[in-house]
Design an enzyme around this catalytic site. Structure first.
Site, PDB file in Angstrom:
ATOM      1  N   ALA A  32       0.737  -1.093   0.026  1.00  0.00           N
ATOM      2  CA  ALA A  32      -0.022   0.001  -0.120  1.00  0.00           C
ATOM      3  C   ALA A  32       0.887   1.233   0.061  1.00  0.00           C
ATOM      4  O   ALA A  32       0.648   2.214  -0.638  1.00  0.00           O
ATOM      5  CB  ALA A  32      -0.775  -0.135   1.171  1.00  0.00           C
ATOM      6  N   ASP A  35      -4.224  -9.703   8.327  1.00  0.00           N
ATOM      7  CA  ASP A  35      -4.257  -9.639   6.584  1.00  0.00           C
ATOM      8  C   ASP A  35      -3.750 -11.181   6.230  1.00  0.00           C
ATOM      9  O   ASP A  35      -2.681 -11.074   5.319  1.00  0.00           O
ATOM     10  CB  ASP A  35      -3.548  -8.544   6.217  1.00  0.00           C
ATOM     11  CG  ASP A  35      -3.541  -8.271   4.834  1.00  0.00           C
ATOM     12  OD1 ASP A  35      -4.780  -8.491   4.218  1.00  0.00           O
ATOM     13  OD2 ASP A  35      -2.541  -7.740   4.122  1.00  0.00           O
TER      14      ASP A  35
END
Length: 424
Positions: free
Chosen positions: A30, A151
């Site tokens: 990200a 995650d």
């Protein structure tokens, strides 16, 4: 007296590009890019995650400093992990425009790459059992340490040089405090020194200058601190997080619904990962994000085939009610793991897949300019551009809390040519 954790922090070297040879990009997330580097001073290969300060500063302005806290939190977690299936902080980088930290390089790539190399792009039950057992042990350690991973997906499960797994990428993890800490825990005596330990860390970390802009690493966690020594279990947690984070196809129903979540979200994600390993696809994927979330909230997984212990375990992990979802002790006692000697799993000398010697991959690409690569991907902190790019790859986000990876290139690894490995 200086404890082992303090000694490790003092021994984590300050990295600079003067001592590193950057060989190739391994992947991106990200807000950062991961490179394979060689530390010439120690003659070893590392995976270096590099993040643009400009991007974090711009993102942090819109989220009350959340990105500062997240970067520092991940570095803080890495500095405390002490488990053979989890990464350890091997060095930190702090330059004018970039920050970063290094962990051990995993030459076997990730479970997603490995699965796609199989003949039918699926694993056998025996291979799944091995990787599932190691994932259970790694998550159990994190949960006892008060860390919710949040995650879990095949791309975040790397294969080490010895064939055992390593869970990486903790930038979406969070800290939850338990309802109580058992008095019988031999490590509970360390909790009183946690705040001093965290505070002393700042004196030794090059991240201090960057992370100390009114926001410290421990601010991103609960007030209980970041100690990874206190005994914790998901069953006695009273605290929940309301963050909307994760990767679309792997998130638990309670994250989608926004009802608050705790350690149980990791067991849901484990169920999705095991399903994908068995069937070659995730169980709830729709034609778009809205349909995927609808399926997660309302649909039961299609466990095609005759009833087996593995399918039964997956069904129990993919229970939509987190209070009814199977937890760690039940998981370890499940029929699928019958006969597994949990204390010996990480000592198995021949896992299903041992990466080949990666000398060719370690030759690298000449003259990589890390700053230019990061700049080319993320620009000068262009948050909108980055957000659009992440959305293309299926991440979910709230205030830019997204974690997706687009892997760059692939080295020439092959599974072991024989199935004569130790299974349970």
């Amino acid at each position: 007296m200086i404890d082992d954790e303090e000694l490790h922090r003092r021994n984590v070297p300050d990295l600079s590009f003067d001592r590193l040879t950057v060989l190739s990009p391994l992947g991106r997330g990200a807000k950062g890019v991961v490179f394979l580097v060689k530390d010439e001073d120690r003659d070893e290969f590392l995976a270096l995650k590099v993040i643009s300060k400009a991007l974090i500063e711009k993102k942090g302005k819109g989220a009350d400093g959340d990105e500062y806290r997240r970067v520092c939190f991940e570095q803080g977690v890495l500095s405390r992990l002490r488990h053979p299936l989890l990464p350890r902080l091997r060095g930190v980088l702090d330059s004018e425009k970039l920050i970063g930290y290094a962990i051990d390089y995993c030459s076997g790539r990730d479970l997603n790459v490995l699965r796609k190399r199989q003949t039918e792009k699926m694993f056998s039950d025996d291979i799944i059992r091995f990787y599932a057992a190691e994932l259970v042990l790694a998550l159990e350690y994190l949960h006892k340490s008060g860390i919710v991973y949040r995650d879990l997906k095949p791309e975040n499960v790397m294969v080490q040089e010895n064939g055992h797994i390593m869970i990486v990428d903790f930038d979406l993890s969070t800290k939850l405090s338990p309802k109580s800490t058992p008095h019988s825990s031999p490590s509970s005596s360390n909790s009183a020194s946690t705040s001093n330990s965290v505070a002393s860390k700042k004196r030794f970390s090059p991240f201090h200058r960057f992370c100390n802009s009114g926001i410290s690493p421990e601010d991103s966690a609960s007030q209980a601190g970041l100690s990874l020594n206190s005994a914790r279990t998901e069953s006695n947690s009273t605290e929940k997080s309301n963050s909307f984070v994760g990767t679309e196809e792997y998130v638990a129903p309670e994250i989608v619904s926004g009802d608050g979540h705790d350690f149980a979200v990791d067991w849901w994600s484990l169920g999705v990962v095991l399903y994908e390993m068995l069937y070659g696809a995730t169980p709830f994927r729709g034609t778009n994000r809205k349909e995927t979330f609808y399926r997660i909230l309302t649909k039961s997984p299609e466990l095609t085939g005759e009833p087996t212990p593995l399918r039964d375990l997956i069904g129990k992990l993919l229970e939509k009610d987190p209070k009814q979802r199977i937890q760690v002790e039940e998981i370890k006692g499940h029929d699928f793991f019958r006969g597994v000697e949990w204390e010996s799993v990480v000592q198995i000398s021949r896992p299903p897949y041992i990466p080949e010697n990666d000398e060719k991959g370690k030759e690298g690409i000449a003259n990589i300019n890390v700053e230019s690569v990061v700049q080319g991907i993320f620009g000068n902190g262009d948050v909108d551009k980055c957000k659009s790019e992440h959305e293309k790859h299926g991440g979910i986000e709230e205030a830019e809390n997204v974690n997706t990876k687009t892997w760059v290139g692939e080295f020439n690894h092959h599974p072991t040519q024989t199935d004569h490995f130790l299974v349970f």
